[in-house]
Design an enzyme around this catalytic site. Structure first.
Site, short mmCIF file in Angstrom:
data_model
loop_
_atom_site.label_atom_id
_atom_site.label_comp_id
_atom_site.label_asym_id
_atom_site.label_seq_id
_atom_site.Cartn_x
_atom_site.Cartn_y
_atom_site.Cartn_z
N CYS A 1 0.66 6.11 -4.53
CA CYS A 1 0.91 5.50 -3.20
C CYS A 1 2.29 5.10 -3.18
O CYS A 1 2.72 4.64 -4.19
CB CYS A 1 -0.08 4.41 -3.06
N CYS B 1 2.85 2.53 2.71
CA CYS B 1 2.35 3.40 2.20
C CYS B 1 3.01 4.94 2.22
O CYS B 1 2.56 5.78 1.55
CB CYS B 1 0.98 3.68 1.86
N LYS C 1 -10.82 4.70 2.51
CA LYS C 1 -10.24 3.69 1.98
C LYS C 1 -9.96 2.71 3.44
O LYS C 1 -9.35 3.29 4.24
CB LYS C 1 -9.16 3.64 1.32
N ARG D 1 -2.12 -7.49 -3.16
CA ARG D 1 -0.93 -7.40 -2.68
C ARG D 1 0.08 -8.36 -3.30
O ARG D 1 1.41 -8.25 -3.63
CB ARG D 1 -0.72 -7.49 -1.25
N GLU E 1 -14.04 11.65 6.37
CA GLU E 1 -12.99 11.76 5.60
C GLU E 1 -13.31 12.17 3.94
O GLU E 1 -12.50 12.84 3.32
CB GLU E 1 -12.42 10.18 5.47
N LYS F 1 -13.66 2.45 -0.95
CA LYS F 1 -12.97 1.34 -1.26
C LYS F 1 -12.73 0.32 -0.25
O LYS F 1 -12.48 1.09 0.80
CB LYS F 1 -11.66 1.62 -1.80
N TYR G 1 -12.10 -5.20 -11.85
CA TYR G 1 -11.07 -6.35 -12.67
C TYR G 1 -12.11 -6.91 -13.63
O TYR G 1 -11.63 -7.50 -14.45
CB TYR G 1 -10.59 -7.21 -11.71
C1 PBG Z 1 -2.13 0.68 -2.66
C2 PBG Z 1 -3.49 0.32 -3.21
C3 PBG Z 1 -3.97 -1.09 -2.83
C4 PBG Z 1 -5.25 -1.20 -3.56
C5 PBG Z 1 -5.29 -0.18 -4.46
N1 PBG Z 1 -4.11 0.76 -4.22
C6 PBG Z 1 -3.55 -2.19 -1.73
C7 PBG Z 1 -3.54 -1.59 -0.27
O1 PBG Z 1 -3.86 -0.53 0.26
O2 PBG Z 1 -2.94 -2.60 0.47
C8 PBG Z 1 -5.96 -2.35 -3.20
C9 PBG Z 1 -6.59 -2.76 -4.78
C10 PBG Z 1 -7.36 -4.13 -4.56
O3 PBG Z 1 -7.36 -4.95 -3.76
O4 PBG Z 1 -8.14 -4.53 -5.71
N2 PBG Z 1 -2.26 1.49 -1.37
ZN ZN Z 2 -0.02 1.96 -0.45
#
Ligand code: PBG
Ligand code: ZN
Length: 323
Positions: free
Chosen positions: A116, A126, A191, A201, A229, A244, A309
């Site tokens: 990304c 992104c 997502k 973030r 999707e 997610k 995590y």
């Molecule tokens: C990047 C990305 C994100 C996450 C994983 N890849 C953040 C977003 O889309 O803002 C989130 C992971 C997490 O919150 O643990 N696009």
């Molecule tokens: Zn991203």
């Protein structure tokens, strides 16, 4: 009389009829790799999570290797950010260097890379931005370059998380064209634009500098659209699909499980993690119990792979329960 309680009489009976069992071999541990040296910086919003520079990775990687967790998901944090996300597809970028180091030092560890642009763009979106709009088709070639560059560095699985349309087929074609026909794609297919990403973030320094991600990430109200999707990513050639966040979207995991036969991953995201950690620190919940209950729920809903995590703690607790 029907007595459900008969099979709950003691631990052995309960074990015997248990329907869902967690296994550390289905967990993936996310790692933040920062550009620089001698960095082990705690992420304030995610207790127990750190950013590491590549030279400081050894300790955590050794722990992971010993834990029985098969792989990691890498997020690179470059020093240099620009409009074109050039560090994302720089063959000597922070992520490429980390992948090369890990592949050499831990050849058996599965390296999944998050693909990304948001950690690499100055505006934190992104995709490519023009006149305040996040452009879809202009973003695809950059994602392809990033994927090929990371596959070349040694990544085992490419995991696009940007939510641009058509990226799975574009990345598949780019990987194939460059000889990476055997590198699987794990697509963040469903997502959602979620408040649960805020702690991440901070960790990845990828907060959008203007607006939000709602023109590309999904509306959290839409379950049927999530299935479309996922179906589309499967058509485009995804090998693994992902839902997610996980816990607030277990209905999607369940429906996807019933409808599709390929492996399904669920991402137990930063906000889900940090809420548990915070409540545990306050002494309001029993951390181990809650984590195991959450992960079991994700698996019971139908996930084959859980990105979390909590993976290292969970692996430790799973070992204890074997003894
Ligand atoms: C990047 C990305 C994100 C996450 C994983 N890849 C953040 C977003 O889309 O803002 C989130 C992971 C997490 O919150 O643990 N696009
Ligand atoms: Zn991203």
């Amino acid at each position: 009389m029907k007595r459900f309680r008969r099979l709950r009489t003691n631990g052995q009976l309960r074990q015997l009829v248990r329907e869902t069992r967690l296994d550390c071999r289905e967990l993936i541990y996310p790692i933040f790799v920062a550009e620089g040296e001698k960095i082990k910086a705690p992420v304030d919003s995610m207790p127990g999570v750190f950013q590491y520079s590549t030279d400081m990775l050894e300790e955590i990687l050794t722990e992971i290797a010993r834990s029985g967790i098969p792989g990691i998901l890498i997020f690179g944090i470059p020093k240099h950010k620009d409009e074109q996300a050039s560090s994302a597809y720089d063959d000597n970028g922070v992520t490429q260097q980390a992948v090369r180091y890990i592949k050499a030092a831990y050849p058996d560890m599965l390296i999944i890379v998050d693909v990304c642009l948001c950690e690499y763009t100055s505006h934190g979106h992104c995709g490519v931005v023009r006149n305040g709009k996040i452009l879809n088709d202009e973003t695809l070639p950059l994602l392809c370059r990033m994927s090929v560059s990371l596959a070349q560095a040694g990544a085992d699985i490419i995991a696009p998380s940007d939510m641009m349309d058509g990226r799975v087929s574009a990345i598949r074609a780019a990987l194939d064209k460059n000889g990476y026909t055997d590198t699987p794609i794990m697509s963040y297919s469903a997502k959602f634009a979620s408040g649960y990403y805020s702690p991440f973030r901070d960790a990845a320094q990828s907060c959008p500098q203007f607006g939000n991600r709602k023109t590309y990430q999904m509306d959290c109200s839409n379950g049927r659209e999530a299935l479309r999707e996922i179906a589309d990513d499967i058509d485009e050639g995804a090998d693994i699909v992902m839902v997610k966040p996980a816990l607030a979207y277990l209905d999607i995991v369940r429906s996807a499980r019933e409808r599709f036969d390929l492996p399904i991953a669920a991402y137990n995201v930063s906000g889900e993690y940090s809420m548990v950690k915070a409540a545990a620190q306050m002494g309001w919940i029993d951390e181990k119990r809650i984590v195991m209950e959450n992960l079991t729920a994700i698996k019971r809903a139908g996930a084959d792979i859980i990105i979390t995590y909590h993976a290292l703690d969970a692996a430790k607790w799973l070992k204890e329960s074997e003894e």
